[in-house]
Design a protein around this motif. Sequence first.
Motif, PDB file in Angstrom:
ATOM      1  N   LEU A 126      49.554  50.134  44.163  1.00 37.63           N
ATOM      2  CA  LEU A 126      47.637  48.942  44.813  1.00 37.63           C
ATOM      3  C   LEU A 126      47.594  48.103  44.531  1.00 37.63           C
ATOM      4  CD1 LEU A 126      45.520  52.438  44.840  1.00 37.63           C
ATOM      5  CD2 LEU A 126      46.376  51.758  46.685  1.00 37.63           C
ATOM      6  N   ASN A 127      47.798  47.976  42.952  1.00 39.32           N
ATOM      7  CA  ASN A 127      47.248  46.599  42.657  1.00 39.32           C
ATOM      8  C   ASN A 127      48.562  45.577  42.728  1.00 39.32           C
ATOM      9  OD1 ASN A 127      45.757  47.395  40.642  1.00 39.32           O
ATOM     10  ND2 ASN A 127      47.143  47.105  38.917  1.00 39.32           N
ATOM     11  N   SER A 128      49.768  45.877  42.833  1.00 40.74           N
ATOM     12  CA  SER A 128      50.977  44.922  44.060  1.00 40.74           C
ATOM     13  C   SER A 128      50.758  45.295  45.440  1.00 40.74           C
ATOM     14  CB  SER A 128      52.451  45.526  43.606  1.00 40.74           C
ATOM     15  OG  SER A 128      52.371  46.803  44.580  1.00 40.74           O
ATOM     16  N   LYS A 129      50.065  45.592  46.185  1.00 43.36           N
ATOM     17  CA  LYS A 129      50.195  45.083  47.046  1.00 43.36           C
ATOM     18  C   LYS A 129      48.186  44.221  47.535  1.00 43.36           C
ATOM     19  CE  LYS A 129      48.550  49.704  49.573  1.00 43.36           C
ATOM     20  NZ  LYS A 129      49.674  49.166  51.362  1.00 43.36           N
ATOM     21  N   LYS A 130      46.982  44.786  46.607  1.00 42.44           N
ATOM     22  CA  LYS A 130      46.651  43.324  46.472  1.00 42.44           C
ATOM     23  C   LYS A 130      47.047  42.184  45.964  1.00 42.44           C
ATOM     24  CE  LYS A 130      42.912  46.643  44.724  1.00 42.44           C
ATOM     25  NZ  LYS A 130      42.322  47.333  43.619  1.00 42.44           N
ATOM     26  N   LYS A 131      47.873  41.867  45.992  1.00 45.76           N
ATOM     27  CA  LYS A 131      48.648  40.603  44.935  1.00 45.76           C
ATOM     28  C   LYS A 131      48.811  40.000  45.894  1.00 45.76           C
ATOM     29  CE  LYS A 131      50.727  39.035  40.691  1.00 45.76           C
ATOM     30  NZ  LYS A 131      51.936  39.431  39.941  1.00 45.76           N
ATOM     31  N   GLN A 132      50.171  41.394  46.806  1.00 44.91           N
ATOM     32  CA  GLN A 132      50.923  40.407  48.240  1.00 44.91           C
ATOM     33  C   GLN A 132      49.460  40.345  49.340  1.00 44.91           C
ATOM     34  OE1 GLN A 132      53.620  40.409  47.956  1.00 44.91           O
ATOM     35  NE2 GLN A 132      54.366  40.118  50.321  1.00 44.91           N
ATOM     36  N   LYS A 190      47.984  36.647  48.294  1.00 45.44           N
ATOM     37  CA  LYS A 190      49.483  35.971  48.096  1.00 45.44           C
ATOM     38  C   LYS A 190      48.869  34.909  50.193  1.00 45.44           C
ATOM     39  CE  LYS A 190      53.182  36.254  46.271  1.00 45.44           C
ATOM     40  NZ  LYS A 190      54.148  37.474  46.182  1.00 45.44           N
ATOM     41  N   LYS A 191      49.162  36.803  50.756  1.00 37.21           N
ATOM     42  CA  LYS A 191      49.467  36.127  52.378  1.00 37.21           C
ATOM     43  C   LYS A 191      47.652  35.208  52.977  1.00 37.21           C
ATOM     44  CE  LYS A 191      52.998  38.391  53.886  1.00 37.21           C
ATOM     45  NZ  LYS A 191      53.676  37.797  53.863  1.00 37.21           N
ATOM     46  N   GLN A 192      46.927  35.808  52.319  1.00 35.19           N
ATOM     47  CA  GLN A 192      45.827  35.014  52.654  1.00 35.19           C
ATOM     48  C   GLN A 192      45.489  33.759  52.057  1.00 35.19           C
ATOM     49  OE1 GLN A 192      42.744  37.179  50.792  1.00 35.19           O
ATOM     50  NE2 GLN A 192      42.729  39.010  52.337  1.00 35.19           N
TER      51      GLN A 192
END
Length: 138
Positions: A119-125, A128-130
């Motif tokens: 979940l943390n890696s998904k939030k980080k990604q 980054k996209k935003q």
Amino acid sequence: MLKISNTVTLDENEVEISAIRASGSGGQKVNKVSAAIHLRFDIGASSLPNYYKEKLLSLKDKRITKEGIIVIKSQQHRSQEQNRDEALERLVELIKSVNVVQKKRVPTKPTKGSVNRRLNSKKKQSNKKQLRGKVERE
């Protein structure tokens, strides 16, 4: 007698074996000598226990015909005796495979740590996209 298990044996008279000419390369010998073996075994007419018969007939195997006959062709070796032994061995292995019980799969859950990392890696990604969006000027 072919030994299937400690209690089950199969008489070789129930197996129909015929010699045929092998296909493929092999020189002049291939055209003259019938070294390949064609094995036929009728499941319904055999002396196997009903358990084995039912399991064999329910198998999805291309070597078993709709009529319940196992057909095995062996042409690996140059001698007829070796091909005959190999064909009988493959028949025994096919019959033995029916008796093997598959282990039941125990489903596992992911650990809390692995869930949090994912979940943390998904939030980080996502962040980054935003940040790649259009820049507004005043």
